[in-house]
Scaffold this motif. Structure first.
Motif, PDB file in Angstrom:
ATOM      1  N   THR A 177       9.609   0.096   0.247  1.00 57.98           N
ATOM      2  CA  THR A 177       9.309   1.250   0.926  1.00 57.98           C
ATOM      3  C   THR A 177       9.399   0.918   2.513  1.00 57.98           C
ATOM      4  OG1 THR A 177       8.112   2.469  -0.995  1.00 57.98           O
ATOM      5  CG2 THR A 177       7.770   3.251   1.148  1.00 57.98           C
ATOM      6  N   THR A 178      10.211   1.708   2.921  1.00 49.42           N
ATOM      7  CA  THR A 178      10.390   1.439   4.619  1.00 49.42           C
ATOM      8  C   THR A 178       9.481   2.586   5.395  1.00 49.42           C
ATOM      9  OG1 THR A 178      12.460   2.641   4.943  1.00 49.42           O
ATOM     10  CG2 THR A 178      12.486   0.253   4.412  1.00 49.42           C
ATOM     11  N   ASP A 179       8.807   2.150   6.304  1.00 48.49           N
ATOM     12  CA  ASP A 179       8.061   3.111   7.159  1.00 48.49           C
ATOM     13  C   ASP A 179       8.519   2.623   8.703  1.00 48.49           C
ATOM     14  OD1 ASP A 179       6.436   4.985   8.400  1.00 48.49           O
ATOM     15  OD2 ASP A 179       4.602   4.112   7.433  1.00 48.49           O
ATOM     16  N   ASP A 180       9.531   3.196   9.368  1.00 45.52           N
ATOM     17  CA  ASP A 180      10.113   2.889  10.589  1.00 45.52           C
ATOM     18  C   ASP A 180      10.368   1.207  10.460  1.00 45.52           C
ATOM     19  OD1 ASP A 180       9.941   5.330  11.391  1.00 45.52           O
ATOM     20  OD2 ASP A 180       7.979   5.285  12.339  1.00 45.52           O
ATOM     21  N   ALA A 181       9.396   0.502  11.299  1.00 44.61           N
ATOM     22  CA  ALA A 181       9.984  -0.960  11.438  1.00 44.61           C
ATOM     23  C   ALA A 181       8.877  -1.764  10.421  1.00 44.61           C
ATOM     24  CB  ALA A 181       9.623  -1.378  12.839  1.00 44.61           C
ATOM     25  N   GLN A 182       8.423  -1.053   9.237  1.00 47.23           N
ATOM     26  CA  GLN A 182       7.687  -1.861   8.350  1.00 47.23           C
ATOM     27  C   GLN A 182       8.352  -1.782   7.039  1.00 47.23           C
ATOM     28  OE1 GLN A 182       4.573  -3.725   8.997  1.00 47.23           O
ATOM     29  NE2 GLN A 182       5.176  -3.508  11.053  1.00 47.23           N
ATOM     30  N   ALA A 183       8.276  -2.649   6.211  1.00 42.93           N
ATOM     31  CA  ALA A 183       8.699  -2.615   4.759  1.00 42.93           C
ATOM     32  C   ALA A 183       7.528  -3.218   3.900  1.00 42.93           C
ATOM     33  CB  ALA A 183      10.080  -3.389   4.545  1.00 42.93           C
ATOM     34  N   GLN A 184       7.227  -2.336   2.870  1.00 40.43           N
ATOM     35  CA  GLN A 184       6.345  -2.788   1.900  1.00 40.43           C
ATOM     36  C   GLN A 184       6.921  -3.304   0.629  1.00 40.43           C
ATOM     37  OE1 GLN A 184       2.586  -3.624   1.892  1.00 40.43           O
ATOM     38  NE2 GLN A 184       3.542  -4.633   0.060  1.00 40.43           N
ATOM     39  N   PHE A 185       6.990  -4.328  -0.120  1.00 39.56           N
ATOM     40  CA  PHE A 185       7.601  -4.496  -1.518  1.00 39.56           C
ATOM     41  C   PHE A 185       6.303  -4.529  -2.407  1.00 39.56           C
ATOM     42  CE2 PHE A 185      10.401  -6.994   1.446  1.00 39.56           C
ATOM     43  CZ  PHE A 185      11.645  -6.542   0.920  1.00 39.56           C
ATOM     44  N   SER A 186       6.936  -3.693  -3.529  1.00 37.59           N
ATOM     45  CA  SER A 186       5.906  -3.755  -4.638  1.00 37.59           C
ATOM     46  C   SER A 186       6.609  -3.956  -6.047  1.00 37.59           C
ATOM     47  CB  SER A 186       5.388  -2.513  -4.557  1.00 37.59           C
ATOM     48  OG  SER A 186       6.202  -1.116  -4.719  1.00 37.59           O
TER      49      SER A 186
END
Length: 544
Positions: free
Chosen positions: A476-485
């Motif tokens: 999931t990307t949120d602007d310049a951040q990406a969270q893997f799950s």
């Protein structure tokens, strides 16, 4: 009249060439090192576009393996000959940029249908890049190209040259004529297109580089060979509407020219089209950088409505030259539907890949991709650092808030085998949420690997055991951040894989490139190239 929202083609869709045939509109965009090569979109209302074709898909002469990025297929020009009723596609294949030599080969090909089949590409020249084909009223055909300058003491990047093309002989004839070295002082001239209107030949070029000083520039002449006079208000579309001097400056990015008041950045590389309603539009590339100037989505395609002045020059409909985030639609033409964020949902239930899938360097084929009863089987080959035989397929990231999910079954038996979900810019810069093998505990494990400027890092020192060797992976990307799950099955809860990762480095500015961020699935195998990963489905969801 309804407003058309920009960009009309979000994500990696640079260097648009727009064309109308009847009431159908087409846009061709660059693909660089991605196969099948050249993307063609179709629309009826100029707002909603559908990807319909890859003209180079069945052209075996195009081999991008080993191509340095961002080399490959550059700046396709789409045109139509009303006399012969043939579509023409003209393009560059950039083979090398080292030493500022820019070794390019330029080609053209034709087809009775936009969907093909296309003729075998005809070699034009290697004088430079960004060729386009113009069909004059008398039936003669002309090619304009940027002549790349390599000599010391001469203005860079070079002149726009005019050459005649004879389709019967299948080659250029006569000597090239240099018709302009720029309509402004911005420098970095490229992307020439010729048009004819009210007795004038109009030359539209891109100037100012592919970065923050980019612009659409117009010149005209009564004679196709010139001399060409510059529009007194050049540039006609830009994100930096003030004068500046950068002739002979090889820097294309020019971040110092960022304009915080511009709704779109990097507006340039324009292509002109007239509508069936008698109106005019310019399609152009643009960008939407995040704070700190990180254009993770790359260069996108936008549209501006234009009008002709009484003295025969083009102006944006609002009278300015600053590219806008929206533009008026065609008079009397209602939009078919509201413009919606792009979503790709693929259960791999067809015998061919969805058109939105692209593969870097090598082409998709049965040697490493096969369709199974319950999905897609991918054989692992070289790592993602390679520019040769890479088992990776991806689609453009089209929004700043995107969720991508895939289902994977993969049982590795060696530590050098991996498969999973990937965020990919080029072979030196990517993030890989993967299943791999833990030799000490003889089990399948999950982690995230990062490539940054060619350096490899395993972000999480602790590997997550995956007993079933199957998982659903998500980013999931949120602007310049990406969270893997991940989760092991549909009945389990999503669990994070490490902390959010900064993806701002996967951008044109940080990599000094001009492609865009892609998301997809991939596998590698440095053991015996025998392992297979089975992907059940893949889905993207863009929120706004």
């Amino acid at each position: 009249m309804t407003e058309i929202q920009n960009p009309i083609l979000p994500g990696f869709t640079p260097d648009p060439s727009i064309l109308r045939v009847g009431e159908d509109y087409y846009i061709a965009t660059s693909t660089f090192h991605w196969n099948p090569g050249i993307q063609v979109y179709h629309s009826k209302d100029l707002a909603n576009w559908e990807l319909i074709a890859h003209p180079l898909a069945d052209v075996p002469e195009v081999d991008l393996r080993g191509t340095m990025t961002p080399g490959g297929i550059w700046a396709p020009d789409l045109s139509y000959d009303n006399q012969t009723k043939l579509f023409w596609m003209t393009y560059s294949k950039m083979n090398n940029q080292d030493g500022r030599m820019f070794d390019a080969d330029n080609y053209t090909m034709s087809s009775k249908s936009i969907l093909g089949p296309w003729s075998k590409p005809v070699y034009l020249n290697s004088i430079g890049f960004d060729p386009s084909l113009f069909h004059d009223d008398d039936g003669r055909k002309w090619v304009v190209t940027l002549e790349w300058e390599t000599r010391l003491g001469y203005q860079h990047p070079g002149a726009i040259v005019l050459e005649e093309f004879d389709p019967k002989q299948g080659k250029l004839i006569g000597d090239p004529v240099r018709i302009t070295r720029g309509g402004t002082d911005r420098g970095a001239q490229e992307a020439p297109h010729l048009y004819k209107h009210d007795g004038y030949y109009y030359l539209m070029t891109a100037e100012g580089g592919t970065g923050y000083g980019h612009a659409v520039v117009l010149q005209r002449s009564k004679n196709i060979a010139g001399p060409y006079e510059s529009d007194p208000q050049n540039p006609i579309i830009t994100s930096t509407p003030y004068y500046y001097y950068r002739r002979n400056d090889p820097d294309a990015g020019r971040p110092d020219l960022y304009n915080p008041d511009a709704p779109l950045q990097k507006a340039g590389h324009g292509s002109l089209v007239s509508t069936q309603t008698g109106e005019w539009y310019v399609a152009h590339l643009s960008a939407r950088p995040l704070p700190g100037l990180h254009s993770i989505l790359g260069r996108e395609t936008s549209l501006q409505k234009m009008v002709w002045t009484d003295d025969g020059w083009l102006r944006m409909a609002d009278g300015s030259n600053l590219a806008k985030a929206s533009t008026p639609g065609m008079t009397g033409v209602e939009l078919e539907r509201a413009q919606r964020p792009f979503t790709l949902i693929d259960d791999f239930g067809k015998s061919t890949l969805d058109l939105h899938w692209l593969t870097p360097y090598g082409r998709p084929n049965k040697d490493w991709l096969t369709f199974q009863d319950q999905g897609l089987r991918m054989r692992g080959r070289q790592s993602f650092f390679s520019r040769m035989d890479v088992s990776l397929m991806a689609t453009a990231v089209t929004g700043f808030h995107e969720t991508v999910t895939t289902k994977l079954k993969f049982k590795p038996i060696h530590f050098s085998q991996s498969a999973g979900l990937v965020l990919y810019y080029d072979n030196h810069n990517w993030l890989f949420e993967r299943l791999s093998y833990d030799e000490r505990n003889d089990q399948t494990v999950l982690d995230v690997v990062q490539a940054k400027d060619g350096e490899r890092t395993e972000l999480e020192p602790i590997k997550i055991p995956v007993a079933s060797s199957a998982a659903e992976l998500r980013v999931t990307t949120d602007d310049a951040q990406a969270q893997f799950s991940w989760r092991e099955n549909i009945n389990a809860k999503w669990a994070p894989v490490g902390k959010p990762v900064d993806i701002s480095y996967l951008s044109d500015e940080d990599i000094d490139g001009f492609t865009g961020l892609m998301v997809g699935i991939g596998a590698w195998d440095a053991y015996r190239r025998e392992s297979y990963a089975d992907f059940g489905w893949f889905m993207t969801e863009t929120q706004g």
